[in-house]
Design a protein around this motif. Structure first.
Motif, PDB file in Angstrom:
ATOM      1  N   TYR A  56      69.899 -24.722-134.142  1.00  0.00           N
ATOM      2  CA  TYR A  56      68.986 -25.654-134.818  1.00  0.00           C
ATOM      3  C   TYR A  56      69.258 -27.120-134.488  1.00  0.00           C
ATOM      4  CZ  TYR A  56      73.211 -24.796-137.530  1.00  0.00           C
ATOM      5  OH  TYR A  56      74.517 -24.582-137.892  1.00  0.00           O
ATOM      6  N   CYS A  57      70.397 -27.402-133.853  1.00  0.00           N
ATOM      7  CA  CYS A  57      70.889 -28.783-133.830  1.00  0.00           C
ATOM      8  C   CYS A  57      70.561 -29.543-132.545  1.00  0.00           C
ATOM      9  CB  CYS A  57      72.396 -28.753-134.048  1.00  0.00           C
ATOM     10  SG  CYS A  57      73.147 -30.389-133.972  1.00  0.00           S
ATOM     11  N   ARG A 150      80.013 -27.448-143.547  1.00  0.00           N
ATOM     12  CA  ARG A 150      78.949 -26.610-144.105  1.00  0.00           C
ATOM     13  C   ARG A 150      79.096 -25.163-143.642  1.00  0.00           C
ATOM     14  NH1 ARG A 150      73.231 -29.894-143.622  1.00  0.00           N
ATOM     15  NH2 ARG A 150      73.803 -31.734-144.841  1.00  0.00           N
ATOM     16  N   GLU A 152      76.529 -23.463-143.623  1.00  0.00           N
ATOM     17  CA  GLU A 152      75.176 -23.414-143.020  1.00  0.00           C
ATOM     18  C   GLU A 152      74.274 -22.367-143.664  1.00  0.00           C
ATOM     19  OE1 GLU A 152      74.818 -26.002-141.451  1.00  0.00           O
ATOM     20  OE2 GLU A 152      76.583 -26.461-140.233  1.00  0.00           O
ATOM     21  N   LEU A 191      71.757 -25.106-144.765  1.00  0.00           N
ATOM     22  CA  LEU A 191      70.442 -25.562-144.305  1.00  0.00           C
ATOM     23  C   LEU A 191      69.401 -24.889-145.188  1.00  0.00           C
ATOM     24  CD1 LEU A 191      71.259 -25.127-140.568  1.00  0.00           C
ATOM     25  CD2 LEU A 191      70.434 -27.268-141.558  1.00  0.00           C
ATOM     26  N   PRO A 221      67.231 -30.196-146.166  1.00  0.00           N
ATOM     27  CA  PRO A 221      66.183 -29.386-145.554  1.00  0.00           C
ATOM     28  C   PRO A 221      66.432 -29.182-144.067  1.00  0.00           C
ATOM     29  CG  PRO A 221      65.414 -31.631-145.925  1.00  0.00           C
ATOM     30  CD  PRO A 221      66.759 -31.527-146.576  1.00  0.00           C
ATOM     31  N   ILE A 223      65.104 -29.249-140.487  1.00  0.00           N
ATOM     32  CA  ILE A 223      64.011 -29.962-139.816  1.00  0.00           C
ATOM     33  C   ILE A 223      64.068 -29.606-138.333  1.00  0.00           C
ATOM     34  CG2 ILE A 223      63.065 -32.254-139.271  1.00  0.00           C
ATOM     35  CD1 ILE A 223      64.601 -33.314-141.763  1.00  0.00           C
ATOM     36  N   LEU A 302      70.205 -35.065-135.079  1.00  0.00           N
ATOM     37  CA  LEU A 302      70.377 -33.632-135.273  1.00  0.00           C
ATOM     38  C   LEU A 302      69.024 -32.967-135.503  1.00  0.00           C
ATOM     39  CD1 LEU A 302      73.122 -35.001-135.784  1.00  0.00           C
ATOM     40  CD2 LEU A 302      73.655 -33.180-137.362  1.00  0.00           C
ATOM     41  N   TYR A 303      68.054 -33.790-135.965  1.00  0.00           N
ATOM     42  CA  TYR A 303      66.703 -33.296-136.245  1.00  0.00           C
ATOM     43  C   TYR A 303      65.725 -34.424-135.960  1.00  0.00           C
ATOM     44  CZ  TYR A 303      68.416 -35.670-140.400  1.00  0.00           C
ATOM     45  OH  TYR A 303      68.998 -36.582-141.242  1.00  0.00           O
TER      46      TYR A 303
HETATM   47  N1  5AD Z   1      67.915 -29.966-139.535  1.00  0.00           N
HETATM   48  C1  5AD Z   1      68.657 -30.297-140.617  1.00  0.00           C
HETATM   49  N2  5AD Z   1      70.004 -30.344-140.620  1.00  0.00           N
HETATM   50  C2  5AD Z   1      70.643 -30.077-139.460  1.00  0.00           C
HETATM   51  N3  5AD Z   1      71.943 -30.032-139.154  1.00  0.00           N
HETATM   52  C3  5AD Z   1      72.068 -29.706-137.851  1.00  0.00           C
HETATM   53  N4  5AD Z   1      70.850 -29.549-137.299  1.00  0.00           N
HETATM   54  C4  5AD Z   1      69.942 -29.753-138.289  1.00  0.00           C
HETATM   55  C5  5AD Z   1      68.514 -29.701-138.360  1.00  0.00           C
HETATM   56  N5  5AD Z   1      67.770 -29.414-137.296  1.00  0.00           N
HETATM   57  C6  5AD Z   1      73.024 -30.197-140.137  1.00  0.00           C
HETATM   58  C7  5AD Z   1      73.969 -29.021-140.124  1.00  0.00           C
HETATM   59  C8  5AD Z   1      75.334 -29.638-139.897  1.00  0.00           C
HETATM   60  C9  5AD Z   1      75.112 -31.058-140.325  1.00  0.00           C
HETATM   61  C10 5AD Z   1      76.079 -32.029-139.773  1.00  0.00           C
HETATM   62  O1  5AD Z   1      73.797 -31.331-139.896  1.00  0.00           O
HETATM   63  O2  5AD Z   1      73.921 -28.376-141.383  1.00  0.00           O
HETATM   64  O3  5AD Z   1      76.374 -29.026-140.621  1.00  0.00           O
END
Ligand code: 5AD
Ligand code: SF4
Length: 353
Positions: A56-57, A150, A152, A191, A221, A223, A302-303
């Motif tokens: 997701y990241c 987390r 997660e 998440l 949330p 994203i 990250l999003y």
């Molecule tokens: N949307 C929201 N949170 C995210 N993280 C990583 N990718 C996403 C995303 N697409 C969060 C993860 C991680 C934190 C640092 O950022 O939960 O633990």
């Protein structure tokens, strides 16, 4: 003890009136247990280099569209001292995950420098992923005292679905246990709104927090980030729904766990400009203002839609204060704002510094 069934019912609320009641109840539990002061942790996103590949990241290792950066020691210490001089009380040092010796040693010496420069006054939280028990012990000795990692999702199937083969749920859980054993105030989170995630899964996440006896929660949330394999699920992700679900998770976590610290995360604001204020109204009591230098911010995504990419730390400071006042709260300047739960469960008094 609140039952799983009740938790599911609270998370499933979908009419405005009941939602308001849920948030009001959570707010009451918050003020009774942790007061109505918001504590700051200035967050320094000091590097986006990551050895992991969470699906997701946006800064996952395989995303080749990211300019990788690493702040210098001086830049990191300067940012931390800015937070100290601005009376923030605490910082979070966050980066992608690395566990090589050079990284571990560097963090160790950074912690010592920041502690020394601030006369031991600045509280330090780390958020740099899974590490060995020895590393957690070293960094704790060096002066950091809170750690965010987390889980997660507490559901093993979902964890497997959204992480590559070589990322292990059990290793993550063991790392959390090691943190707790070492004495860290331990924070985790999930998440919210992953495709395929149900309110039952989220209720089990709340029960996981309770069962693990966490001190702090940082969750937000999910994203979509367009340079990730999960872009293909975009059509099944509804940002407004995820925001609402995240606010409900904050409220329910407050009602069930009472005296822990809960962060109102930046991801809430990525969906709605007043997302973080809504988080405070729903029961959160911690805000992590980004204090990373503007020149690096756009590379720590990250999003999609991360807010305040062009605002420097000084601008964020005054903007935030206004927002917090709007939510009817005040800031606990110059305090660590530790998790009351951590001290209550050990039956010791908070030293606050
Ligand atoms: N949307 C929201 N949170 C995210 N993280 C990583 N990718 C996403 C995303 N697409 C969060 C993860 C991680 C934190 C640092 O950022 O939960 O633990
Ligand atoms: Fe790395 Fe954390 Fe992103 Fe996973 S969520 S890819 S560990 S920065």
């Amino acid at each position: 003890m609140i039952e799983r069934k009740e938790i599911i019912e609270m998370l499933a609320i979908d009419n405005d009136q009941e939602l308001e009641q849920l948030f009001a109840k959570a707010y009451q539990v918050k003020t009774e247990n942790v007061g109505n002061k918001v504590f700051y942790r200035g967050i320094v996103e000091f590097s986006n280099i990551c050895t992991k590949n969470c699906l997701y990241c946006g800064i996952r290792k395989d995303n080749k569209n990211v300019d990788r950066y690493e702040m210098t020691d001086d830049e990191i210490i300067e940012a931390a001292m800015w937070a100290h001089d601005s009376h923030y009380g605490s910082v979070v040092l966050q980066s992608g995950e690395r566990s090589d010796a050079a990284f571990v040693n560097r963090i160790n010496s950074l912690l010592k420098s920041i502690k020394k420069r601030s006369n031991g006054k600045l509280g330090i939280t780390l958020s740099v992923g899974e590490q060995s028990k020895e590393t957690f012990e070293r960094w704790y000795e060096a002066g950091a005292h809170r750690y965010l990692l987390r889980i997660e999702t507490s559901n093993k199937e979902l964890y497997k679905k959204y992480h590559p083969e070589n990322h292990s749920y059990d290793t993550r859980l063991q790392a959390l246990r090691n943190l707790k054993k070492t004495g860290w105030q331990t924070g985790t989170g999930v998440l919210i709104g992953l495709p395929g995630q149900t309110v039952e899964h989220l209720a089990d996440d709340i029960l996981f927090f309770k069962d693990f006896d966490v001190d702090m929660i940082g969750m937000g949330p999910y994203i979509v980030h367009n340079d990730t394999p999960m872009k293909s699920y975009s059509d099944s992700v509804y940002p407004e729904n995820n925001l609402n679900l995240a606010l409900k998770m904050i409220a329910v976590a407050r009602i069930v766990l009472e005296d822990i610290n809960i962060a109102s995360t930046t991801a809430l604001q990525a969906i709605n400009p007043t997302g973080r204020e809504l988080g405070l109204r729903a029961g959160a009591n911690i805000i992590m203002p980004v204090i990373t230098d503007v020149k690096y911010r756009s590379n720590y995504l990250l999003y999609e839609g991360k807010p305040c990419l062009d605002e420097n730390a000084v601008q964020c400071r005054s903007c935030l204060e206004r927002r917090i006042a709007t939510a009817g709260e005040s800031v606990g300047y110059d305090q660590w704002g530790d998790s009351p739960h951590y001290y209550r469960k050990r039956q010791i008094r908070s030293h606050n510094r």
